[in-house]
Write an enzyme that holds these catalytic residues in place. Sequence first.
Site, PDB file in Angstrom:
ATOM      1  N   HIS A  17     -12.095 -30.471 -13.832  1.00 38.76           N
ATOM      2  CA  HIS A  17     -12.482 -29.060 -13.738  1.00 38.76           C
ATOM      3  C   HIS A  17     -13.654 -28.891 -12.773  1.00 38.76           C
ATOM      4  O   HIS A  17     -13.663 -27.972 -11.954  1.00 38.76           O
ATOM      5  CB  HIS A  17     -12.912 -28.524 -15.111  1.00 38.76           C
ATOM      6  CG  HIS A  17     -11.823 -28.457 -16.121  1.00 38.76           C
ATOM      7  ND1 HIS A  17     -11.947 -29.043 -17.365  1.00 38.76           N
ATOM      8  CD2 HIS A  17     -10.603 -27.870 -16.098  1.00 38.76           C
ATOM      9  CE1 HIS A  17     -10.845 -28.813 -18.059  1.00 38.76           C
ATOM     10  NE2 HIS A  17     -10.011 -28.105 -17.312  1.00 38.76           N
ATOM     11  N   LYS A  41      -3.892 -22.894 -29.182  1.00 35.83           N
ATOM     12  CA  LYS A  41      -4.238 -24.265 -28.795  1.00 35.83           C
ATOM     13  C   LYS A  41      -5.123 -24.979 -29.812  1.00 35.83           C
ATOM     14  O   LYS A  41      -5.321 -26.170 -29.717  1.00 35.83           O
ATOM     15  CB  LYS A  41      -4.912 -24.278 -27.421  1.00 35.83           C
ATOM     16  CG  LYS A  41      -3.941 -24.043 -26.285  1.00 35.83           C
ATOM     17  CD  LYS A  41      -4.583 -24.412 -24.965  1.00 35.83           C
ATOM     18  CE  LYS A  41      -3.576 -24.339 -23.840  1.00 35.83           C
ATOM     19  NZ  LYS A  41      -4.151 -24.770 -22.573  1.00 35.83           N
ATOM     20  N   ARG A  95      -2.454 -30.956 -11.184  1.00 30.17           N
ATOM     21  CA  ARG A  95      -2.594 -32.407 -11.242  1.00 30.17           C
ATOM     22  C   ARG A  95      -1.317 -33.098 -10.803  1.00 30.17           C
ATOM     23  O   ARG A  95      -1.348 -34.144 -10.184  1.00 30.17           O
ATOM     24  CB  ARG A  95      -2.923 -32.847 -12.666  1.00 30.17           C
ATOM     25  CG  ARG A  95      -4.277 -32.414 -13.143  1.00 30.17           C
ATOM     26  CD  ARG A  95      -4.461 -32.830 -14.577  1.00 30.17           C
ATOM     27  NE  ARG A  95      -3.398 -32.234 -15.372  1.00 30.17           N
ATOM     28  CZ  ARG A  95      -3.565 -31.561 -16.493  1.00 30.17           C
ATOM     29  NH1 ARG A  95      -4.760 -31.429 -16.993  1.00 30.17           N
ATOM     30  NH2 ARG A  95      -2.559 -31.048 -17.145  1.00 30.17           N
ATOM     31  N   SER A 133      -7.864 -32.467 -20.493  1.00 27.38           N
ATOM     32  CA  SER A 133      -8.729 -32.293 -21.663  1.00 27.38           C
ATOM     33  C   SER A 133      -8.079 -32.853 -22.929  1.00 27.38           C
ATOM     34  O   SER A 133      -8.745 -33.475 -23.753  1.00 27.38           O
ATOM     35  CB  SER A 133      -9.070 -30.818 -21.860  1.00 27.38           C
ATOM     36  OG  SER A 133      -9.876 -30.357 -20.817  1.00 27.38           O
TER      37      SER A 133
END
Length: 165
Positions: A17, A41, A95, A133
Site C-alpha cells: 500500500h 470483511k 498485484r 493484507s
Amino acid sequence: MRIGLYPGTFDPITLGHVDIIQRAMALVDRLVIGVAINRDKKPLFDLERRVAMVEQECAAITARTGGEILVHPFENLLIDCARDVGATVIVRGLRAVADFEYEFQMVSMNRALDSSIETVFLMADARRQAIASKLVKEIARMGGDVSKFVTPAVNGALQEAFGRS
C-alpha cells in the site's frame, strides 16, 4: 487541483500500500486515502485503529516527500466517496492477473455510474507483488515474521492484536 482517491480496507496497511501511495502522489496534487468500512470483511482492526495506522504511515510519507495526503473513512459506494472528496481519479493497485478481473468489473460499474471519474491502475512493485493484507494477518496470527511486509509500527500492532509483545 487534481485529487485522487486510493480506497481500501487497509487491514492492515502494508508496504505494498505504501508503495502505491508514494507512486500515486506523483500523479495528483492531493491524495485521499479512503479507508473502507466493510463489515463483510470482518476486519482485524477497528476503523479507528486502521485510520490511525494509515495516518501514521502517510505522515511519514509526506515528511519524506511533501505533498498532501488526507485520510477519509467511508461506507458508501466508492464512486460516491470519490464525489464526496472531489476526486477525479481513483487509484487502484494491481498485484497479479487475478486482481485485474475484479478491478475490471469495478471500473465498468463505476464508469456507468459516473463517467467523469477515471480509474488508474498502478502495478505493484515486483518486490511487493505477493503482499496481501489477508496473508500478512495469517502469517502474524501463526507467529510468523511479517517485518518484510509492513512497517515496524504496523508489525507492533499486529503482534499486539495476536497477544504478542
